[in-house]
Design an enzyme around this catalytic site. Structure first.
Site, PDB file in Angstrom:
ATOM      1  N   LYS A   1      62.805  35.463  63.398  1.00 38.38           N
ATOM      2  CA  LYS A   1      61.883  34.356  63.648  1.00 38.38           C
ATOM      3  C   LYS A   1      60.455  34.833  63.405  1.00 38.38           C
ATOM      4  CE  LYS A   1      61.013  30.979  67.377  1.00 38.38           C
ATOM      5  NZ  LYS A   1      61.482  30.548  68.718  1.00 38.38           N
TER       6      LYS A   1
ATOM      7  N   SER B   1      62.695  25.959  69.150  1.00 36.33           N
ATOM      8  CA  SER B   1      61.803  26.351  68.067  1.00 36.33           C
ATOM      9  C   SER B   1      62.371  27.439  67.153  1.00 36.33           C
ATOM     10  CB  SER B   1      60.466  26.843  68.642  1.00 36.33           C
ATOM     11  OG  SER B   1      60.633  28.058  69.355  1.00 36.33           O
TER      12      SER B   1
ATOM     13  N   SER C   1      64.554  27.200  73.300  1.00 32.66           N
ATOM     14  CA  SER C   1      64.378  27.444  71.871  1.00 32.66           C
ATOM     15  C   SER C   1      65.475  28.266  71.199  1.00 32.66           C
ATOM     16  CB  SER C   1      63.019  28.104  71.615  1.00 32.66           C
ATOM     17  OG  SER C   1      61.987  27.185  71.862  1.00 32.66           O
TER      18      SER C   1
END
Length: 552
Positions: free
Chosen positions: A192, A264, A288
Site C-alpha cells: 500500500k 482504504s 481499511s
C-alpha cells in the site's frame, strides 16, 4: 447548568475566527462575544464574568499556538502519548513463539500458466524451493499481469519493475547457493502506497503528496526484503487512507468493474483478488483491511494494535493505525504476519508477545468459540451465507457460545480518529492545500480535518477515558473465549474492536446472487493471532470459496 471548563477545551474558539487559514485575523483579540458563540459548539454555558475572565488565557494560548506552528512537524513525529490496548490483569499466551507451515504434497506447475496467478504463497514457495520455477520467472509473470490489468482496475500507483527484477535475481542466486531464507524467499508482493520505499514515490494516494519521495524504507518493507520477498508495486489507497478514490481515479473491484474495491487498502485488495500479486500489505484504522477484503473476496488479517511496527508508514491515527497482510488464504496471512511482527525499537507502541501457530492442526479441540448472537439474528443482506458459516463451524466441532458486545458508546468516541488525523495533517489544513484533494464533499478528509479542530482537548481526553472502560469491559466479556464470529459488516463490532485494538481475520464465506463474494469475520483476543488464524484456517479448509476467482 453552568459548568467550568479548562482553558485547553475552549481555546479552539479562536480558530473559528481566523487562526489556521485566514492569517489576517491572527492578531484580532478573542472577545467575550467569541466565547459566548463558542459555547454553542461545545454544549456548555458561562456567565458574562466567567467568559471575561478567560480572555487573557485564551489570547495567550492562541499566541502559543502561533509559536508552536513555527516548528515543522513531519507526519512521522508521533505524540508523546502511546496508546496501550492491554486491560488490567491481561496475560499473554504462555510459552515461546513457534511457527509451523502446512505440510503439503508435491506442487506442480499448472498446465495453463495463467492458473499460476491464483496459487497461494505456500504453493508458490514449494515451487521455488523445489526449483520448479525461479523467482525471476515468477516476478516477470506477475509484473506482466500488473501491466495488463491495471488499466481496468486502477490498483497501481507505481510499478517497481527495476527493483523487482533485481530482488528476484538476487533471490535466485541465494537459493542456488543453498541460502534459502524461508517461505517468502522469491515471492512477489505489493505494498500500500503509504509505506515508504527509498528511491520511489510514496504518494499516500493524495494530490498534495503525489510527487513525495521519502529517503528511507518502512520497517515492514525492510523485514519483507530480509525474508527475500520481491516488491513489484506500490498500490493504491484512497486519498490519505479514506475509501478507494485516489488522485488517479477509483480502484475497481475485479468481481464487478462497475464497483469500487472499497478502501482504504484498495489496491492491495483488488490486486490480490485479481491474481496480479500473491499477497499485499494493507493497513487498517477503522475498516481499511476488513472492508476491501470483504468487497473483493480476499483473506485479510488485521493484527492486534501494537503487533507490527508502523515506522515508515503514513500516520493517520497513532492510537488506531495497524499494518497487516491481504492474501489468498489464512495460512498465507500467517506466513506474512510471522515475518513482519515484533519490536523495531522505533515504534513505541509495539509490544513483543508470543505468536504460536501450527498450520497442521485440524481440530478445534480446547478452543472456546463464541458468536455475536444478536448480530447474526438481525436482518441484513448476507444472513444466509453467515448462517451457513455457523452450521459449518458446528460440523467442525465448535460449540458456539452466545456473546454480546459491551453496551458502551463506542461510536460516540470514534471522533478520536478525526482528532488524531487532523493533527497528523495539521499543516495541510492550515496551508489550504487540502483544497487540492480530489474528494471535497462533506464526508471526506478536508471537511473532517476542519471540523475536528473544534473538538476540545478535554473531550478528546474524556473519550480516551471512556476507551479505557471499553477495553476493560471487552476483556471481561472475552474471559474464557478465544475466538468469536461476527458478520463482516457489523459496524458496531468493527468500530469497537478497532478502538480496543483486537485482531481479526476476514475471509470469503459465499457469494451474492449477482456473483460478488460475501465474507465472515473471525475475531481474536488481544495478541491471540495464533488461535485466531488456526480457527479461521480450519473453517477455510472446509470450504472452497477462496478457490473461486474473478474473470477479467
Amino acid at each position: 447548568m453552568k459548568k467550568k471548563l479548562l482553558i485547553t477545551s475552549l481555546c479552539f474558539a479562536s480558530m473559528a475566527f481566523g487562526a489556521f487559514v485566514t492569517k489576517s485575523l491572527e492578531n484580532e483579540s478573542i472577545t467575550v462575544d467569541i466565547v459566548k458563540k463558542a459555547e454553542k459548539i461545545i454544549g456548555l454555558e458561562f456567565t458574562q464574568p466567567e467568559a471575561d475572565s478567560m480572555l487573557t488565557e485564551l489570547n495567550d494560548t492562541r499566541k502559543s499556538f502561533e509559536e508552536i506552528r513555527k516548528v515543522e512537524l513531519k507526519n512521522e513525529v508521533a505524540p508523546a502519548l502511546v496508546f496501550n490496548p492491554l486491560p488490567t490483569g491481561f496475560e499473554f499466551e504462555k510459552g515461546t513463539s513457534y511457527f509451523k507451515a502446512s505440510t503439503i504434497s508435491s506442487v506442480s506447475l499448472p498446465k495453463d500458466k495463467n492458473d499460476l496467478a491464483f496459487y497461494s504463497v505456500r504453493q508458490l514457495a514449494a515451487l521455488i524451493q523445489n526449483k520448479k520455477i525461479t523467482s525471476l520467472e515468477l516476478t516477470k509473470f506477475f509484473l506482466e499481469r500488473l501491466k495488463k490489468y491495471d488499466n481496468q482496475l486502477a490498483c497501481v500507483v507505481t510499478l517497481t519493475e527495476d527493483l523487482a527484477l533485481k530482488q528476484a535475481a538476487k533471490a535466485d542466486a541465494e537459493i542456488a547457493a543453498g541460502k534459502y531464507k524461508g517461505l517468502l524467499h522469491g515471492i512477489p508482493y505489493g505494498a500500500k502506497d503509504l509505506l515508504a520505499k527509498k528511491g520511489y514515490k510514496t504518494t499516500w494516494g493524495s494530490v498534495p503528496y503525489k510527487n513525495q519521495v521519502l529517503d528511507y524504507d518502512a520497517v515492514v518493507i525492510q523485514r519483507l526484503e530480509k525474508a527475500g520477498a520481491v516488491l513489484c508495486a506500490k498500490l493504491t489507497l484512497g486519498e490519505l487512507a479514506w475509501g478507494d478514490v485516489w488522485f488517479g481515479g477509483t480502484t475497481k473491484n475485479p468481481w464487478n468493474l462497475n464497483r469500487g474495491s472499497s478502501g482504504s487498502s484498495a489496491g492491495s485488495a483488488s490486486s490480490v483478488a485479481a491474481g496480479l500479486l500473491p499477497f499485499a500489505i494493507g493497513s487498517e484504522t477503522l475498516g481499511s483491511i476488513v472492508s476491501p477484503s470483504s468487497e473483493c473476496g480476499d483473506t485479510g488479517l488485521r493484527p492486534t494494535f501494537g503487533r507490527v511496527p508502523r515506522t515508515g508508514a503514513m500516520a493517520l491515527s497513532w492510537s488506531m493505525d495497524k499494518l497487516g497482510p491481504i492474501c489468498r488464504t489464512v495460512e498465507d496471512c500467517a506466513i506474512v504476519f510471522n515475518a513482519i511482527l515484533g519490536k523495531d525499537g522505533q515504534d513505541q507502541s509495539v509490544i513483543d508477545a508470543p505468536f504460536q501457530f501450527d498450520a497442521n492442526k485440524k481440530d478445534l479441540k480446547g478452543i472456546k468459540i463464541a458468536y455475536l448472537k444478536k448480530d447474526f439474528e438481525g436482518k441484513y443482506p448476507n444472513k444466509t451465507q453467515d448462517s451457513l458459516t455457523l452450521v459449518t463451524m458446528k460440523k467442525l466441532g465448535a460449540e458456539l457460545i452466545p456473546l454480546e458486545l459491551p453496551n458502551l458508546p463506542s461510536n460516540d468516541i470514534s471522533f478520536l480518529l478525526s482528532v488524531e488525523a487532523a493533527a497528523a495533517f495539521d499543516e495541510l489544513t492550515r496551508s489550504g492545500k487540502d483544497d487540492l484533494m480530489v474528494r471535497q464533499i462533506k464526508n471526506a478528509w478536508p471537511n473532517a480535518f476542519r471540523a475536528a479542530r473544534f473538538i476540545p482537548a478535554v473531550e478528546y481526553l474524556q473519550a480516551n477515558r471512556h476507551r479505557t472502560l471499553l477495553i476493560q469491559e471487552f476483556n471481561n466479556r472475552l474471559k474464557g473465549i478465544d475466538v468469536y464470529l461476527s458478520p463482516a459488516f457489523a459496524s458496531r463490532n468493527l468500530t469497537m474492536t478497532n478502538l480496543t485494538g483486537h485482531p481479526c481475520v476476514v475471509l470469503p464465506n459465499g457469494f451474492r446472487a449477482e456473483g460478488r463474494p460475501t465474507s465472515i469475520t473471525f475475531m481474536g483476543k488481544l495478541f491471540g493471532e495464533g488461535k485466531l488464524l488456526q480457527v479461521a484456517k480450519i473453517y477455510q479448509d472446509a470450504t472452497d470459496f477462496h478457490l473461486k476467482h474473478p474473470k477479467l
